[in-house]
Motif scaffolding. Sequence first.
Motif: not given
Length: 566
Positions: A197-219
Motif C-alpha cells: 500500500i503506497q497511497d496513504v490517503e485512503g487509510w483510515t483512523t479505524a484501520q490504524t486503531a485496530l492494527l496498532a491497538g491489537t499489537a499493543t494489547l498483545g504485548i
Amino acid sequence: MTDRTATASTNLRRGSMLMTLGTLASRASGQVRAFMLVAAVGSVGTVADAFDIGNRLPNILFALIAAGVLQAVLVPQILRSMKAHDAQERLDKLLTLSGLGILLITALLTLVMPWLVQLMTLKGDWSPENRQLAVVFAFWCVPQVFFYGLFTLLGQVLNARGQFGAYGWAPVANNIVSLLGFGAFLVLWGSAPDTGIQDVEGWTTAQTALLAGTATLGIAAQALVLIWPLHRSGFRWRFRLGLRGIGLRSAGKVVGWTLGAVLLEQVGTFYLTNVTGAAGQRAAACVEAAQRVADAAAQAACPAVAGNATYSQALTIYLLPHSLVVVSIVTALFPRMSAAAAAGDLGKVRRDMSTGLRSAGIFSVLSAAALFVLPRPLIKALLPTMSEEMIDVAAPVLQAMALGLVALGMTVMVKRMYFAFEDGRGIFVIQVFATVSMVAALWIATQALPFQYHAVAAAGAYALATWISVLLRVRGMSRKLHGMDGRRIVRLYVRAALAAVFAALAGWGVAQALGEPGPLGWGHALLITAVSGSVMVGFYLAGLKALRVAELDDALRPILRRFGRV
C-alpha cells in the motif's frame, strides 16, 4: 560432586526443553501472526514501512532505556536477593522500583515520540503525510514499552526460581490476541495488493486503531499472563519502596556503561532503519509520480524494493532458529553461570560456557546453511501471504543476514556473562567497534550500490558487526576466565561447518530438481522446504558422525535410549 553435576545437567535439559517447547509454540503462532500482518499491509510499501517504524520503536526504546539496565542489574540482584536473609523484602523493593521506573519512562517517551519518528525517517523522500502515519502508529504502540518491562521483570523472577516454562509460553498469548485483531482487519478491509500500500490517503483512523491497538494489547497479554504462574508458585509481591539493602550501589557501576553500549547499538539501528526506509520511499515516490500522470505502464514499471518492513520480516525468520534453541540453552544456563561467577568459581563458568557454545553451535551452523540455501521457499512457507515480488526482494536480505547467524548465538551467551561479572565497560568498548563497523560498511555500500540493494547491504553490515562483536567478546571473556576451552570449541565449529557445506550442496541440488528458483505456491514451497531441509539434516548428521563430533552423540544418546527401550 558427580551427583550434583548429574542433577545440574538434568535440570539444564529440563529447563531447556520447557523453554524450547514454549518458544516453539510461540514462534509457530508468531509465524501465523506474521503472515496475517503481511496479508493486511504487505511487506513492502508506505503503510507497511510506517507501521514497522511505529511498532518497532517500543522494542528499540525498551532496549535502550530499560532492557540494558534490567539485564545488567536485575538478574544478578535477584539471584543475590534470593540468597539473603531478607529475600522477600529485597525482591519487593527491586520489583517496585523497576516497575515505577519503567512506567515513568513510558510516559516520557510518549511526549517525544514525534521527534523519535523524525530521527528514524531523516533519509529519503518521506512526505509529511507518510511520516505522520508513522507517528500515529508510534503513539498507539508506545505503551508496549511498559508491558515489555513488566514481562522482563516477572520473567526473570520466574527464571531465577527455576520456572522456565511460563516465560517461554507467554508470547503465545500475544500471538492469539494478534490473530484475532489482524483477522478482524482482514475481514473488514481485505488484504493488501501484491506491491503493498503506497497511497496513504485512503487509510483510515479505524484501520490504524485496530492494527496498532491489537499489537499493543498483545504485548500486554504476554506480560499479564505471567502473574498466574508466579502466584501459583507461592510468590507474593508487595508494593514496597526503598533503596537500602537491594544491592544497587554495586550495580550502579555497570548501568552507565551498559546504557552507553545499548545507546550505541540503537544508533546503528536508527541509521539502518533510515537507509532501508529511504529505499522503500524511493519506490513509493516512483508509484506516486506515475499515479499523478495516470500512467499505468509507468506504475507497473516501478520496482518492488525492500524497505524497513521487508528487513523486519526477514529478521523475524532469521531469528527463528536462534530463538528456538540457542536462547533456550542460554536462558537455562545463565542463572547457574551467574551464580558461579558471583561465587568466583571460574572453572564451572568455563565448563558451562563451553557446553553452551558447543551445543548452540551444532544447531546454528546448520540453520545458517539452510537460510542461505533455501531463502525463497522458506519465506513462502513461513509467510504464505507474501507475493512473488515481495519474496524476490526479501530473499537476498535473508541470505545476507544468514552470514551472521552463527556469531549471533555465540555473542548472546558471552555478552550475558559480561553482565554476570558486572563488566559494563567491556560491553561498551566492544559495542563501539561493532556499531562503527556496521555504520561504516553500510555507508560505503549505499555509495556504491543502487538503492534497490540497500536493504541487502544493511543485512550484510549487520552480520559483519555481529562477527566483530563476538570475536572481541570471546577474546575479553577468555582473559577473565583464564581460558575458555577454546581449542575444543573451535574444533566443534570447524567440523560443523564442513558438515554444513556438505549438507548445503545436497540441499541445493534437491531444491533445483524440485523447481527452485521459479514461481512458488505455498504447497510447492512447503514441499521444497520439507524435502530439501530433510536431505540437509540427514547429510549434516552423517557428516558430523563421520567427523566424530562427540557433541552429536551426547545430544542423541537420550533419544536413542528411549527408542531402545521401545
